[in-house]
Write an enzyme that holds these catalytic residues in place. Structure first.
Site, PDB file in Angstrom:
ATOM      1  CB  SER A   1      -0.882  -0.052   1.259  1.00  0.00           C
ATOM      2  OG  SER A   1      -1.716   1.068   1.342  1.00  0.00           O
TER       3      SER A   1
ATOM      4  CE  LYS B   1      -5.033   0.036   0.457  1.00  0.00           C
ATOM      5  NZ  LYS B   1      -5.777  -0.772   1.436  1.00  0.00           N
TER       6      LYS B   1
ATOM      7  CE  LYS C   1      -4.300   3.644   2.227  1.00  0.00           C
ATOM      8  NZ  LYS C   1      -5.532   3.110   2.835  1.00  0.00           N
TER       9      LYS C   1
ATOM     10  CG  ASP D   1      -8.077   2.284   0.501  1.00  0.00           C
ATOM     11  OD1 ASP D   1      -9.257   2.695   0.574  1.00  0.00           O
ATOM     12  OD2 ASP D   1      -7.478   1.743   1.457  1.00  0.00           O
TER      13      ASP D   1
ATOM     14  CD  GLU E   1      -9.126  -0.983   0.504  1.00  0.00           C
ATOM     15  OE1 GLU E   1      -8.162  -1.259  -0.246  1.00  0.00           O
ATOM     16  OE2 GLU E   1      -9.031  -0.983   1.738  1.00  0.00           O
TER      17      GLU E   1
ATOM     18  CG  ASP F   1     -11.023  -1.027   4.730  1.00  0.00           C
ATOM     19  OD1 ASP F   1     -11.334  -1.519   5.830  1.00  0.00           O
ATOM     20  OD2 ASP F   1      -9.939  -0.428   4.569  1.00  0.00           O
TER      21      ASP F   1
ATOM     22  CE  LYS G   1      -7.777  -2.247   6.649  1.00  0.00           C
ATOM     23  NZ  LYS G   1      -7.778  -0.780   6.755  1.00  0.00           N
TER      24      LYS G   1
ATOM     25  N   GLY H   1      -4.688  -4.476   6.147  1.00  0.00           N
ATOM     26  CA  GLY H   1      -3.740  -4.222   7.239  1.00  0.00           C
ATOM     27  C   GLY H   1      -3.960  -2.859   7.848  1.00  0.00           C
TER      28      GLY H   1
HETATM   29  O1  OSB Z   1      -7.577   1.705   4.447  1.00  0.00           O
HETATM   30  O2  OSB Z   1      -6.518  -0.093   4.226  1.00  0.00           O
HETATM   31  C1  OSB Z   1      -6.624   1.011   4.760  1.00  0.00           C
HETATM   32  C2  OSB Z   1      -3.581   1.649   6.978  1.00  0.00           C
HETATM   33  C3  OSB Z   1      -4.146   2.347   8.017  1.00  0.00           C
HETATM   34  C4  OSB Z   1      -5.486   2.647   7.962  1.00  0.00           C
HETATM   35  C5  OSB Z   1      -6.262   2.237   6.867  1.00  0.00           C
HETATM   36  C6  OSB Z   1      -5.685   1.511   5.835  1.00  0.00           C
HETATM   37  C7  OSB Z   1      -4.315   1.240   5.882  1.00  0.00           C
HETATM   38  C8  OSB Z   1      -3.587   0.557   4.826  1.00  0.00           C
HETATM   39  C9  OSB Z   1      -2.318  -0.135   5.248  1.00  0.00           C
HETATM   40  O3  OSB Z   1      -3.876   0.634   3.655  1.00  0.00           O
HETATM   41  C10 OSB Z   1      -2.011  -1.418   4.624  1.00  0.00           C
HETATM   42  C11 OSB Z   1      -0.893  -2.137   5.375  1.00  0.00           C
HETATM   43  O4  OSB Z   1      -1.052  -2.439   6.577  1.00  0.00           O
HETATM   44  O5  OSB Z   1       0.151  -2.357   4.754  1.00  0.00           O
HETATM   45 MG    MG Z   2      -8.769   0.618   3.028  1.00  0.00          MG
END
Ligand code: OSB
Ligand code: MG
Length: 383
Positions: A146, A172, A174, A199, A224, A249, A273, A301
Site C-alpha cells: 500500500s 495499492k 491511496k 483506496d 476500495e 473496507d 481486517k 492491514g
Molecule cells: O484503508 O486499508 C486502509 C492503513 C491504516 C489505515 C487504513 C488503511 C491502511 C492501509 C495499510 O492501507 C495497509 C498495510 O497495513 O500495509
Molecule cells: Mg482501506
C-alpha cells in the site's frame, strides 16, 4: 483441544517510528501506535495480540486512549480468571461491551495466540481447525503493498517501481478527491501491465459517481471504500454504475454487514481486517460467508507491528483468501520491528507463515520497553 485459564492480562501502549509513513485521505501519523495485549495463562503460556488503534480517530473511531480505557475497565475484568475451551468464547464474554472492535480484536488475538501455543499448533493451523475440511493453511500469504498519497505522479511512480523491483505484484495507491484521475492516468500510461488498485478511505460521495466512472478506463483491480465509512446503501447505488469492482473496507464491521452488502449488491470484493470486525472469531464467520458466496476476499492491514501482522499472515494463508493482501514485509514498515524474525518477501510476492507455535514471532523485550517509553514521552491525548 486443551482448555486454558486466563490468569492475567497486561496492556502496553506503544509508539514505533515508521520507515515510511502512509498518507491517506484522512491524514498521516508519523509513528505506528497501538495497544499491545499480553495474556498469561495459569499454565504459564503467554499470548500476544495487537489492538490496531490510532492517535486520532481517523480510520476508525478508536484511539490508544479509548483502547486503554475499555481494556482496563471493561474487557480485561470480563476475562481474567476464566477457563475457556477456545477463543471463540471471548466474544461471548465481552458481549456486554458495545462496539470497540479494534480493542476487542487485540484482546481476542492474544487469546488466539495463547490457545494455539497451548495446543502446540501454528496459529494458521489452529484457525484451519475451525473451518471445514479443505481449508488447511497454504503455509504462505500472497501479498501486495500500500502506497500513500505523494506530491506528484512521478514521485508515486518512483515508489511503485521500487516496490515492483522488490517483488510486490499488486500495488495499492491511496487517493483523495482531485488526485484519482491524474494518478490512475499517469500510472496506467507508464505501467500498462501493472496490477494496481485505488483506496479512497471514504473520501467521496454518490454525487461523485460521474468522476468515479471515468476510472473504468484504467483497468483497476478494484476501488476500495469510495463512499461513507458506515455506508452500505449508497455503495449499492454506485456499484452498478461502475465496471470497476468496489471493495468494501470501513463499512463492513460484522458478518451481517457483509450479508447485507451482498444482498443489495454494494461490493464485489471484501477487504477483511480482523481488527475492524472485532477479532478472528467474527473473521472466521466472514470467511465462511465469502466462501459460500464465492466472494473474492483479501486481508487488509493497519500497518501492524510484527504481532498483529503475524496473526494476519496466518489468517491470510487460508485458501478462502483469494486475492493479494495488504500485508508487506517488515522492512516496509519498521527498522527494527518489536518482534523477530522479520517477515521477508519471497520472489513470488508471498510471505511465509512462521514455523513456530502460535503467531510464531518473539517479542523483543528491550524494543517493547523502548516503544512504551516513546508512547509515554510523546502522547498528548491521554492523561
Ligand atoms: O484503508 O486499508 C486502509 C492503513 C491504516 C489505515 C487504513 C488503511 C491502511 C492501509 C495499510 O492501507 C495497509 C498495510 O497495513 O500495509
Ligand atoms: Mg482501506
Amino acid at each position: 483441544m486443551t482448555s486454558l485459564t486466563i490468569d492475567r492480562v497486561d496492556v502496553y501502549p506503544i509508539a514505533l517510528p515508521y520507515v515510511e509513513p502512509l498518507r491517506t485521505s484522512f491524514g498521516v501519523e508519523p509513528d505506528k501506535v497501538a495497544v499491545l495485549v499480553c495474556v498469561t495463562t495459569a499454565q504459564g503460556v503467554e499470548g500476544w495480540g495487537e489492538a490496531a488503534v490510532e492517535v486520532k480517530p481517523g480510520y476508525g473511531s478508536e484511539t490508544v486512549g479509548t483502547a486503554l480505557h475499555i481494556l482496563k475497565n471493561f474487557l480485561v475484568p470480563q476475562v481474567v480468571g476464566r477457563t475457556i475451551i477456545d477463543p471463540t468464547e471471548i466474544p461471548v464474554l465481552t458481549h456486554s461491551v458495545r462496539g470497540n472492535h479494534h480493542t476487542k480484536a487485540g484482546l481476542e488475538a492474544a487469546v488466539w495466540d495463547a490457545a494455539a501455543k497451548t495446543n502446540h499448533l501454528r496459529l494458521a493451523d489452529y484457525f484451519a481447525s475451525f473451518l471445514p475440511e479443505g481449508h488447511a493453511s497454504r503455509g504462505k500469504a500472497v501479498v501486495g503493498v500500500s502506497i500513500g498519497i505523494q506530491p506528484t505522479v512521478e514521485d508515486t511512480l518512483k515508489i511503485i517501481r521500487k516496490r515492483m523491483a522488490q517483488g510486490y505484484q499488486r500495488i495499492k495507491l491511496k487517493i483523495e478527491p482531485g488526485w484519482e484521475l491524474p494518478l490512475a492516468r499517469g500510472v496506467r500510461a507508464a505501467l500498462p501491465d501493472a496490477v494496481f488498485m485505488l483506496d479512497a478511505n471514504s473520501a467521496y460521495t454518490l454525487a461523485d459517481a460521474e468522476l468515479l466512472k471515468q476510472l473504468d478506463a484504467y483497468n483497476l483491480l478494484m476501488i476500495e471504500q469510495p463512499l461513507g465509512d458506515n455506508d452500505i446503501y449508497q455503495h449499492s447505488k454506485l456499484q452498478p454504475q461502475l465496471q470497476t469492482p468496489i471493495c468494501l473496507d470501513e463499512s463492513i464491521k460484522t458478518a451481517d454487514d457483509l450479508r447485507l452488502a451482498l444482498e443489495i449488491g454494494a461490493c464485489r470484493i471484501l477487504n477483511l481486517k480482523p481488527a475492524r470486525v472485532g477479532g478472528y472469531t467474527e473473521s472466521l464467520e466472514i470467511y465462511r460467508v465469502c466462501v459460500e458466496h464465492g466472494l473474492p476476499l483479501w486481508i487488509g492491514g493497519m500497518l501492524e507491528t510484527g504481532i498483529g501482522r503475524a496473526a494476519n499472515v496466518a489468517f491470510a494463508s487460508l485458501p478462502g483468501v483469494t486475492m493479494p493482501c495488504d500485508i508487506s514485509a517488515t522492512d516496509r514498515y519498521f527498522d527494527p520491528d518489536i518482534t523477530e524474525p522479520p517477515f521477508v518477501l519471497n520472489p513470488d510476492s508471498t510471505l511465509d507463515v512462521p514455523a513456530g507455535e502460535g503467531i510464531g514471532v518473539e517479542v523483543i523485550r528491550e524494543r517493547l520497553d523502548a516503544a512504551v517509553a516513546s508512547w509515554h514521552a510523546q502522547n498528548v491525548y491521554v492523561d
